[in-house]
Design a protein around this motif. Structure first.
Motif, short mmCIF file in Angstrom:
data_model
loop_
_atom_site.label_atom_id
_atom_site.label_comp_id
_atom_site.label_asym_id
_atom_site.label_seq_id
_atom_site.Cartn_x
_atom_site.Cartn_y
_atom_site.Cartn_z
N THR A 4 4.86 10.14 -6.93
CA THR A 4 6.04 10.46 -7.74
C THR A 4 5.68 10.77 -9.18
O THR A 4 6.55 11.19 -9.93
CB THR A 4 7.05 9.30 -7.75
OG1 THR A 4 6.41 8.14 -8.29
CG2 THR A 4 7.58 9.00 -6.38
N TRP A 5 4.44 10.57 -9.57
CA TRP A 5 4.04 10.97 -10.92
C TRP A 5 4.25 12.46 -11.14
O TRP A 5 4.30 12.93 -12.27
CB TRP A 5 2.56 10.63 -11.17
CG TRP A 5 2.31 9.19 -11.48
CD1 TRP A 5 3.23 8.19 -11.39
CD2 TRP A 5 1.10 8.59 -11.93
NE1 TRP A 5 2.65 7.00 -11.76
CE2 TRP A 5 1.34 7.22 -12.08
CE3 TRP A 5 -0.17 9.10 -12.20
CZ2 TRP A 5 0.36 6.33 -12.51
CZ3 TRP A 5 -1.15 8.21 -12.61
CH2 TRP A 5 -0.89 6.84 -12.77
N ILE A 6 4.32 13.21 -10.03
CA ILE A 6 4.55 14.65 -10.13
C ILE A 6 5.77 14.94 -11.00
O ILE A 6 5.74 15.82 -11.86
CB ILE A 6 4.75 15.26 -8.73
CG1 ILE A 6 3.44 15.20 -7.95
CG2 ILE A 6 5.24 16.69 -8.83
CD1 ILE A 6 3.59 15.54 -6.49
N PHE A 7 6.85 14.18 -10.81
CA PHE A 7 8.09 14.47 -11.53
C PHE A 7 7.94 14.25 -13.04
O PHE A 7 8.23 15.17 -13.81
CB PHE A 7 9.25 13.64 -10.96
CG PHE A 7 9.67 14.10 -9.60
CD1 PHE A 7 10.53 15.18 -9.45
CD2 PHE A 7 9.20 13.46 -8.47
CE1 PHE A 7 10.93 15.60 -8.20
CE2 PHE A 7 9.58 13.89 -7.21
CZ PHE A 7 10.45 14.96 -7.07
N SER B 218 18.45 -0.33 8.61
CA SER B 218 17.65 -0.03 9.80
C SER B 218 16.17 -0.06 9.43
O SER B 218 15.77 0.45 8.39
CB SER B 218 18.06 1.34 10.36
OG SER B 218 16.93 2.18 10.45
N PRO B 219 15.37 -0.67 10.27
CA PRO B 219 13.95 -0.84 9.94
C PRO B 219 13.23 0.48 9.68
O PRO B 219 12.27 0.52 8.93
CB PRO B 219 13.36 -1.52 11.19
CG PRO B 219 14.52 -2.12 11.88
CD PRO B 219 15.71 -1.27 11.55
N ASN B 220 13.74 1.59 10.28
CA ASN B 220 13.04 2.86 10.11
C ASN B 220 13.24 3.45 8.73
O ASN B 220 12.36 4.12 8.20
CB ASN B 220 13.53 3.87 11.15
CG ASN B 220 13.23 3.39 12.55
OD1 ASN B 220 12.17 2.81 12.79
ND2 ASN B 220 14.17 3.60 13.46
N SER B 221 14.40 3.26 8.15
CA SER B 221 14.69 3.94 6.89
C SER B 221 14.71 3.00 5.70
O SER B 221 14.82 3.45 4.56
CB SER B 221 16.03 4.66 6.98
OG SER B 221 17.05 3.73 7.28
N GLY C 33 0.83 -1.20 0.00
CA GLY C 33 0.00 0.00 0.00
C GLY C 33 0.86 1.25 0.00
O GLY C 33 0.64 2.18 -0.78
N VAL C 34 1.87 1.25 0.89
CA VAL C 34 2.79 2.40 0.95
C VAL C 34 3.48 2.59 -0.39
O VAL C 34 3.57 3.71 -0.91
CB VAL C 34 3.83 2.18 2.06
CG1 VAL C 34 4.87 3.29 2.05
CG2 VAL C 34 3.15 2.09 3.42
N ILE C 35 3.95 1.50 -0.97
CA ILE C 35 4.67 1.57 -2.24
C ILE C 35 3.76 2.14 -3.33
O ILE C 35 4.16 3.01 -4.11
CB ILE C 35 5.16 0.16 -2.65
CG1 ILE C 35 6.26 -0.29 -1.70
CG2 ILE C 35 5.67 0.16 -4.08
CD1 ILE C 35 6.58 -1.77 -1.79
N LEU D 89 14.27 2.15 -0.21
CA LEU D 89 13.88 1.39 -1.40
C LEU D 89 13.05 2.25 -2.35
O LEU D 89 13.23 2.21 -3.57
CB LEU D 89 13.04 0.17 -1.01
CG LEU D 89 13.76 -0.97 -0.32
CD1 LEU D 89 12.80 -2.13 -0.17
CD2 LEU D 89 14.96 -1.39 -1.14
N LEU D 90 12.14 3.03 -1.77
CA LEU D 90 11.24 3.81 -2.61
C LEU D 90 11.99 4.87 -3.39
O LEU D 90 11.61 5.22 -4.50
CB LEU D 90 10.16 4.45 -1.74
CG LEU D 90 9.17 3.47 -1.14
CD1 LEU D 90 8.23 4.16 -0.18
CD2 LEU D 90 8.38 2.79 -2.24
#
Lengths: 279, 274
Positions: free
Chosen positions: A61-64, A133-136, A52-54, A141-142
């Motif tokens: 990111t379609w903005i770019f 690190s799990p936070n970043s 879902g996040v992805i 990846l994104l």
């Protein structure tokens, strides 16, 4: 004889897809146990949350590419337009694995570009083990592929906008419509058809996401970046739960197909209405 | 007028910035590929002389087998795909027989089947056939996928060829085979080019299938081979980047020479899946 050639591709591919439910030879019948196990599998659910996040991130990111395409069609010089278009899509020519590996190199905690930059501008405190690190890890990846222009969305936006007759833009300008207003009231509505196709492809593509994650984090750390595809593969090849993996991939298959069907039907209905409502 | 010109300059500047952002990783790769580790530590960003071409020789020795494997798999897949897709596209487009619409419908449905979710069942099937670690197992999914997309593209393309050409050929006494080899094939060259390019990029980029079905290092293709290459060279940055670059060269060259077909292929894939 001619019929044989024509039938072959359809039949052979159907043959392959028909093996969806066959978990392997010599397996015992366990009924719906695999599916019951799936419903209680926290990692499996977490992997869909990641999807879902992805997906949402992808849409943002379609903005770019949209910005790039809008700027490109505003360029007067044909030669510049061609040169810029070509340079913008060159990243598409590089193999995906090369892109992923270079980004992995960038994320390296010691010699990676990101930590080096942070050190150079005196922000050592922001340095981190990006993919470790799990936070970043997920956001790392994104960001692979930034600024996300060399891809299908850009091609769709650019060819869509390029096909709009210039007279419409001139008419909009005469009516006093600014650049921003034109984007919302003219450009986007006119390429709405292509946008829907693109959305469909992104949905289907998101379910197949996993390659970059495998190369950079293998779904880790601590399953922070796990996606359904990776979980299915690791169940089959690492944990040797072939039956369970077959159940997972059957579910993934069905969900993807269902999403495709819903969007395809929705699109048909909408285009039907648009045709009826046209002047 | 001057406002217009400064506008254009601003647009160019923003676009250049975006181009630079997109190409930065690859530029970094090229710059680093000519450095020794000492040079890399001394000047992290800037190009540094002398440019060590021997990095490329080191990398080439290691990734050559992977590249050759990928090339062979790609060539076999392209030939199979092009032959079957062009024949079936020709037949579906030019011959009237019962079930023609149904057959084409079946091919269209296959486009919607998400290939990657078939990984596990397909793997089990190949294992049962004892095909793991062979070229055959690598070619099968690419050829199948290529044929589905290729048939659709070819049919649409051949549909657009005027029937009068075929009528003229028939008047001149051409049979079905001659109409295929002497009329359809030469005219559908652009579509065949797109199909070949799609297949090539698929083979070059596909990761999970070769990862799963190939365990013999001599059989590995580029995408998976590079990962092992990366493991071996994790601390010699020059050869590492040189290897990445060498692995990209075939696709980039094809892209530069044939970008028209390449883009037509990408967008043709879009059209086919509608």
């Amino acid at each position: 004889m001619v019929g044989l050639f024509a039938y072959y591709p359809a039949l052979s591919a159907f043959f392959h897809s028909a093996f969806e439910w066959n978990p392997g030879s010599g397996s015992t019948f366990v009924g719906a146990d695999n599916y019951r196990q799936m419903l209680q599998d926290a990692v499996w659910w977490h992997s869909f949350r990641n999807l879902g996040v992805i997906f949402v991130f992808n849409l943002v990111t379609w903005i770019f590419p949209l910005l790039a395409a809008e700027l490109l069609i505003t360029l007067k010089s044909r030669r510049w337009q061609f040169a810029m278009r070509t340079l913008l899509i060159v990243p598409m020519a590089f193999p995906g694995v090369v892109t992923a590996l270079i980004w992995g190199f960038f994320y390296d905690p010691n010699t990676g570009v990101f930590n080096q930059v942070l050190a150079a501008i005196g922000l050592e405190s922001l340095q981190q083990n990006w993919t470790g690190s799990p936070n970043s890890a997920l956001i790392s990846l994104l960001l692979v592929g930034f600024p996300f222009i060399g891809g299908l969305p850009f091609l769709v936006f650019y060819s869509g906008l390029n096909n709009i007759p210039r007279e419409i833009f001139e008419a909009a300008a005469l009516d006093g419509l600014g650049r921003w207003g034109r984007l919302w009231r003219v450009d986007l509505p006119l390429i709405a058809g292509q946008l829907r196709v693109l959305l469909f492809l992104v949905v289907v593509g998101t379910f197949q996401y996993g390659f970059v994650a495998y190369v950079l984090t293998q779904g880790g750390p601590d399953n922070a970046t796990v996606v359904p595809l990776l979980w299915t593969i690791s169940q089959a090849f690492t944990a040797a739960n072939w039956g369970y993996a077959a159940a997972l991939s059957a579910v993934l298959f069905t969900v993807t197909l269902a999403f495709s069907a819903v969007i395809a039907l929705h699109r048909r209905r909408e285009t039907g209405m648009a045709d009826g409502g046209r002047m | 007028m001057s406002r217009l010109r400064s506008n254009q300059a601003g647009i160019k500047a923003v676009l250049l910035l975006l181009v630079l952002g997109g190409l930065a990783p690859y530029l970094f790769m090229i710059i680093t590929s000519g450095k020794t580790n000492q040079q890399f530590e001394r000047s992290f960003w800037a190009p540094d002389l002398p440019f060590h071409l021997e990095n490329y020789a080191t990398a080439w020795n290691q990734i050559r087998p992977y590249l050759l494997n990928s090339v062979q798999v790609a060539v076999i897949s392209i030939v199979i795909t092009a032959v079957i897709a062009s024949v079936s596209g020709f037949v579906l487009s030019r011959y009237r027989f019962p079930g023609r619409r149904l057959l084409y419908g079946l091919v269209l449905v296959l486009m919607a089947v998400p290939g990657i979710t078939n990984l596990i069942p397909l793997f089990v099937m190949m294992r049962d056939f004892n095909l793991l670690n062979t070229y055959v197992v690598l070619v099968i999914p690419y050829a199948t996928g290529g044929i589905v997309l290729g048939t659709i593209l070819m049919r649409n393309f051949i549909d657009a060829i005027p029937q009068s050409i075929y009528d003229a050929a028939r008047v001149d006494g051409a049979g079905a085979i001659r109409m295929y080899t002497h009329v359809t094939l030469p005219l559908s060259f652009p579509a065949l080019g797109s199909i070949s390019l799609i297949t090539l990029t698929t083979v070059w980029n596909d990761f999970f299938w070769p990862l799963l079905v190939i365990s013999d290092d001599r059989m590995r293709t580029v995408s998976v081979g590079l990962q092992y290459f990366q493991g071996q060279n994790a601390i010699s940055y020059g050869p590492l980047m040189a290897g990445y670059l060498l692995a990209s060269v075939p696709l980039v060259v094809v892209f530069v020479l044939l970008s028209k077909y390449f883009l037509a292929g990408v967008q043709g894939g879009l059209a086919g899946s509608q």
